[in-house]
Write a protein that holds these residues in place. Sequence first.
Motif, short mmCIF file in Angstrom:
data_model
loop_
_atom_site.label_atom_id
_atom_site.label_comp_id
_atom_site.label_asym_id
_atom_site.label_seq_id
_atom_site.Cartn_x
_atom_site.Cartn_y
_atom_site.Cartn_z
N ASN A 127 0.80 -1.22 0.09
CA ASN A 127 -0.16 0.19 0.25
C ASN A 127 0.87 1.38 0.04
O ASN A 127 0.19 2.48 -0.55
N THR A 160 -10.81 6.95 4.82
CA THR A 160 -10.68 6.26 6.24
C THR A 160 -9.85 4.99 6.12
O THR A 160 -9.33 4.36 7.14
N GLY A 161 -9.52 4.60 5.06
CA GLY A 161 -8.81 3.47 4.57
C GLY A 161 -7.34 3.66 4.77
O GLY A 161 -6.82 4.69 5.10
N SER A 162 -6.77 2.41 4.56
CA SER A 162 -5.20 2.30 4.76
C SER A 162 -4.49 3.33 3.56
O SER A 162 -3.88 4.23 3.96
N ILE A 163 -4.95 3.12 2.37
CA ILE A 163 -4.20 3.95 1.44
C ILE A 163 -5.22 5.40 1.32
O ILE A 163 -4.22 6.40 1.13
N ARG A 183 -17.66 6.65 5.28
CA ARG A 183 -18.78 6.12 5.70
C ARG A 183 -19.10 6.51 7.24
O ARG A 183 -20.26 6.71 7.81
N SER A 222 -12.75 -0.10 -0.41
CA SER A 222 -12.88 -1.63 -0.68
C SER A 222 -14.11 -2.11 -0.96
O SER A 222 -14.41 -3.18 -0.59
N VAL A 242 -8.51 3.86 -7.71
CA VAL A 242 -7.16 3.05 -7.40
C VAL A 242 -7.89 1.52 -7.06
O VAL A 242 -7.11 0.73 -6.76
N ARG A 244 -9.66 -1.93 -6.64
CA ARG A 244 -9.81 -3.23 -7.02
C ARG A 244 -10.48 -4.20 -6.30
O ARG A 244 -10.12 -4.59 -5.20
N ARG A 309 -3.44 -0.37 9.07
CA ARG A 309 -4.10 0.60 8.37
C ARG A 309 -3.53 2.01 8.74
O ARG A 309 -4.25 3.07 8.50
#
Length: 355
Positions: A127, A160-163, A183, A222, A242, A244, A309
């Motif tokens: 990541n 809020t995600g890792s990436i 969210r 995700s 980005v 997938r 994360r």
Amino acid sequence: MGEFGFIIHPVTGARDMARKYPLARVLPEFVLEQIVKRMAPKPVSEITGVRGAAGAPAHGWFVGCPLTPRQFVSLPTEFVLSKIIRAAELAQELGAKVVGLGAMTSVVGDAGFTVARNVDIAVTTGNSYTVWTAVEGAKKAAALMGADISKARVAVMGATGSIGQVCVRLMAEQAPSVMLIGRNEVRLAEIAASVDGKAEIRYTTDPIIGLRDADIVITVTSAVDTVVPGDALKPGAVVCDVARPRDVSKKVAKERPDVLVIEGGAVEVPGPVDFHFNFGFPPKTAYACMAETMILALEERYESFSLGRDLSIERVREIGALAEKHGFKLAGFRSFEKQVTEEYIERVRRAAGKA
Ligand SMILES: NC(=O)c1ccc[n+]([C@@H]2O[C@H](COP(=O)([O-])OP(=O)(O)OC[C@H]3O[C@@H](n4cnc5c(N)ncnc54)[C@H](OP(=O)(O)O)[C@@H]3O)[C@@H](O)[C@H]2O)c1
């Protein structure tokens, strides 16, 4: 020689298995899903010809973890994790000293920590380099559209995600305004409050509000299905997808000729690389997360570089510099599997002008 493994899975659904097993083309999706669920991880192909700085070689394997994106999120986490761990063990048995977690295999559970605890080799989600390529790619595509990052409004979906989180932090150093879309309002508020820099930071859980004035959008959720509402995008916006599976549907390209949607995280690999497997990219081109795993192998730096994360900006910069050292670079832009040409960009610019 640097030795690596990379775990892949069918990304667009069970029929994606036809890339390896042609029979999958004719079976109904629900039958395929049942078969996929019962299949054990297997080596998919050997990766040869990666050559880094001063001709340093790396060699690797794709290992398949047969589960669809929907199965990754709907089956019990222990079952899914045990399958990913088995795939990582297989990479170890094949001789890998570092294994990368592709697509949904890096999203499940604690984003790599449990897998790393269960094998004797290094594990990375890839990541950090994905963040680097997402930000650099989005900026470059925006420049082609005539937008300057120092004046642009940026939105990050999946903030809020890792990436997503680190994309926010890097963009806040360069753009005057960054909108976080997610969210979970509480998490969004926490992340927004922790961002350094002079940029105006806003957040929302409503993509329509979040996207409407963005010149540059990085979308990296995700989600199993597409989540970007095409009609919310500003004319002339650049969207770097980005995720997938993808966050942006093909319908958006048809209905919004005035926005430029590019695939994020595509990288040209140095050397006469052969993946011996078609995962839908042009020759010599890989996902950034694959590239991070190759870079660690070329460096013979067998450590779990990106896990969890909370990625660090320093590591993102470090892997960006290592990628440059070894000759990895952003691949030419593609939009829904097609090369983005100068004529295409000109058409989008004209449509945006009219809109
Ligand atoms: N192109 C590449 O080279 C590359 C490399 C690595 C990963 N990826 C892809 O990047 C994506 C994100 O990875 P990650 O590691 O950052 O994942 P992550 O840490 O799990 O973060 C996912 C983010 O997506 C949000 N999300 C999940 N489901 C959603 C939905 N239905 N609608 C809206 N938002 C949703 C989550 O929000 P909540 O906080 O509310 O759950 C979270 O912000 C994945 O698709 C992965 O396959 C691509």
